[in-house]
Design a protein around this motif. Structure first.
Motif, PDB file in Angstrom:
ATOM      1  N   ALA A  66       0.886  -1.196   0.271  1.00 19.43           N
ATOM      2  CA  ALA A  66       0.052  -0.009  -0.528  1.00 19.43           C
ATOM      3  C   ALA A  66       0.772   1.567  -0.633  1.00 19.43           C
ATOM      4  O   ALA A  66       0.393   2.568  -0.726  1.00 19.43           O
ATOM      5  N   GLY A  67       1.868   1.240   0.771  1.00 14.68           N
ATOM      6  CA  GLY A  67       2.810   2.041   0.422  1.00 14.68           C
ATOM      7  C   GLY A  67       3.417   2.623  -0.333  1.00 14.68           C
ATOM      8  O   GLY A  67       3.864   3.630  -0.689  1.00 14.68           O
ATOM      9  N   VAL A  68       3.607   1.248  -1.265  1.00 13.97           N
ATOM     10  CA  VAL A  68       4.247   1.898  -2.474  1.00 13.97           C
ATOM     11  C   VAL A  68       3.579   2.154  -3.721  1.00 13.97           C
ATOM     12  O   VAL A  68       3.514   2.904  -4.344  1.00 13.97           O
ATOM     13  N   LEU A  69       1.774   1.640  -3.789  1.00 14.47           N
ATOM     14  CA  LEU A  69       1.031   2.341  -4.356  1.00 14.47           C
ATOM     15  C   LEU A  69       1.016   4.050  -4.040  1.00 14.47           C
ATOM     16  O   LEU A  69      -0.077   4.704  -5.494  1.00 14.47           O
ATOM     17  N   ALA A  71       2.911   6.224  -2.701  1.00 12.27           N
ATOM     18  CA  ALA A  71       4.020   7.010  -3.605  1.00 12.27           C
ATOM     19  C   ALA A  71       3.117   7.073  -5.548  1.00 12.27           C
ATOM     20  O   ALA A  71       3.788   7.950  -6.296  1.00 12.27           O
ATOM     21  N   VAL A  72       3.719   5.886  -5.634  1.00 13.81           N
ATOM     22  CA  VAL A  72       2.833   5.771  -7.003  1.00 13.81           C
ATOM     23  C   VAL A  72       2.364   6.422  -7.973  1.00 13.81           C
ATOM     24  O   VAL A  72       1.645   7.870  -9.002  1.00 13.81           O
ATOM     25  N   THR A  73       0.835   6.633  -6.829  1.00 13.64           N
ATOM     26  CA  THR A  73      -0.164   7.387  -7.367  1.00 13.64           C
ATOM     27  C   THR A  73      -0.791   8.541  -7.061  1.00 13.64           C
ATOM     28  O   THR A  73      -1.403   9.055  -7.278  1.00 13.64           O
ATOM     29  N   GLY A  74      -0.798   7.993  -5.728  1.00 10.45           N
ATOM     30  CA  GLY A  74      -1.153   9.531  -4.915  1.00 10.45           C
ATOM     31  C   GLY A  74      -2.370   9.595  -4.067  1.00 10.45           C
ATOM     32  O   GLY A  74      -2.604  10.226  -3.754  1.00 10.45           O
ATOM     33  N   ARG A  75      -2.876   8.516  -4.335  1.00  8.46           N
ATOM     34  CA  ARG A  75      -4.616   8.316  -3.887  1.00  8.46           C
ATOM     35  C   ARG A  75      -4.230   7.573  -2.224  1.00  8.46           C
ATOM     36  O   ARG A  75      -4.582   6.440  -2.273  1.00  8.46           O
ATOM     37  N   ALA A  76      -4.031   8.541  -1.451  1.00  9.80           N
ATOM     38  CA  ALA A  76      -4.732   7.854   0.109  1.00  9.80           C
ATOM     39  C   ALA A  76      -6.129   7.479   0.331  1.00  9.80           C
ATOM     40  O   ALA A  76      -5.719   6.765   0.699  1.00  9.80           O
ATOM     41  N   ALA A  77      -6.720   8.046  -0.451  1.00  4.03           N
ATOM     42  CA  ALA A  77      -8.419   7.202  -0.180  1.00  4.03           C
ATOM     43  C   ALA A  77      -8.626   5.571   0.040  1.00  4.03           C
ATOM     44  O   ALA A  77      -9.067   5.239   0.137  1.00  4.03           O
ATOM     45  N   TRP A  82      -5.892  -0.132   3.342  1.00  2.00           N
ATOM     46  CA  TRP A  82      -4.870  -1.312   3.495  1.00  2.00           C
ATOM     47  C   TRP A  82      -3.689  -1.501   4.254  1.00  2.00           C
ATOM     48  O   TRP A  82      -4.081  -2.328   4.832  1.00  2.00           O
ATOM     49  N   ILE A  83      -3.872  -0.091   4.786  1.00  2.00           N
ATOM     50  CA  ILE A  83      -2.212   0.015   5.390  1.00  2.00           C
ATOM     51  C   ILE A  83      -2.606  -0.704   7.082  1.00  2.00           C
ATOM     52  O   ILE A  83      -2.030  -0.533   7.899  1.00  2.00           O
ATOM     53  N   ALA A  84      -3.808   0.444   7.042  1.00  4.57           N
ATOM     54  CA  ALA A  84      -4.337   0.090   8.079  1.00  4.57           C
ATOM     55  C   ALA A  84      -4.753  -1.305   8.904  1.00  4.57           C
ATOM     56  O   ALA A  84      -4.311  -1.598  10.273  1.00  4.57           O
ATOM     57  N   VAL A  85      -5.202  -1.733   8.052  1.00  4.43           N
ATOM     58  CA  VAL A  85      -5.590  -3.478   8.017  1.00  4.43           C
ATOM     59  C   VAL A  85      -4.243  -3.842   8.245  1.00  4.43           C
ATOM     60  O   VAL A  85      -4.788  -5.259   8.724  1.00  4.43           O
ATOM     61  N   GLY A  86      -3.402  -4.088   7.176  1.00  2.00           N
ATOM     62  CA  GLY A  86      -1.845  -4.082   8.101  1.00  2.00           C
ATOM     63  C   GLY A  86      -1.560  -4.192   8.863  1.00  2.00           C
ATOM     64  O   GLY A  86      -1.034  -5.201   9.795  1.00  2.00           O
TER      65      GLY A  86
END
Length: 212
Positions: A66-69, A71-77, A82-86
């Motif tokens: 999720a961190g890579v996504l 950084a690549v897409t900039g879509r925090a929403a 996913w980061i919270a679930v992880g």
């Protein structure tokens, strides 16, 4: 009529100290397939630890991916959940994984494990699946030109396969070595195994207490 218990052909637990039963030299004199109480304990602990370690790795992988996504897409929403679930999955798994260190399963406890039983097998399984997947990914990238998508999917599969195959198989392959080392470092685990040595009796499945 007096009932007489049959005499076991195997040495009783009291014939050696716990330290002697755990000695790696003693283990090499018996077949690895020989079922003993100490090996039963080691295998069950490793199976449970492998499960929680896989979930822990999966949680960390979700955070990384999720961190890579992000950084690549900039879509925090779409990535922050996913980061919270992880984070939650990793924290819960780490808690239960820590409890396995002092867990001694009851006699006849058997946890079935399907999949590679050592690190080499896990690497081969994960590598084989990843290779086959990349064959299709490369073909798709060449025909569509979506190289970034291929890289992201590849990264996700590497993390997933590591969690599902490499991490648990590495733990399973070191089950007996791990029990020996943790017993030497943890007095409470050593005391539990000592009580087990004094109270355990042979059964139909397991005829010897040791070696490990």
């Amino acid at each position: 009529m007096v009932h007489v218990e049959p005499v076991s052909a195997y040495p009783p637990p009291s014939s050696r100290t716990l330290e002697q039963w755990l000695d790696p030299g003693l283990g090499t004199t018996h077949q690895p397939e020989l079922r003993t109480r100490l090996r039963e304990i080691a295998d069950a602990r490793a199976a449970l630890a492998a499960m929680w370690a896989a979930f822990l790795s999966l949680g960390v992988s979700a955070i990384l991916f999720a961190g890579v996504l992000l950084a690549v897409t900039g879509r925090a929403a779409s990535t922050v959940p996913w980061i919270a679930v992880g984070v939650v999955l990793a924290a819960v798994s780490a808690l239960f994984l820590s409890r396995v260190r002092r867990w001694v399963p009851r006699p006849r406890t058997s946890l079935s494990v399907r999949g590679p039983g050592n690190l080499r097998g896990g690497l081969w399984a994960a590598g084989g699946i990843l290779f086959l997947l990349n064959v299709f990914l490369v073909i798709g990238a060449l025909t569509t030109g979506r190289v970034l998508v291929m890289v992201l999917v590849d990264l996700g599969m590497v993390l997933l396969l590591t969690s599902a195959f490499v991490v648990p198989s590495a733990i399973l392959g070191r089950s007996r070595l791990t029990l020996r080392r943790q017993t030497q470092k943890d007095p409470r685990l050593a005391a539990t195994l000592e009580r087990e040595r004094l109270s355990w009796r042979p059964d139909g499945r397991t005829a010897m207490f040791g070696p490990l």
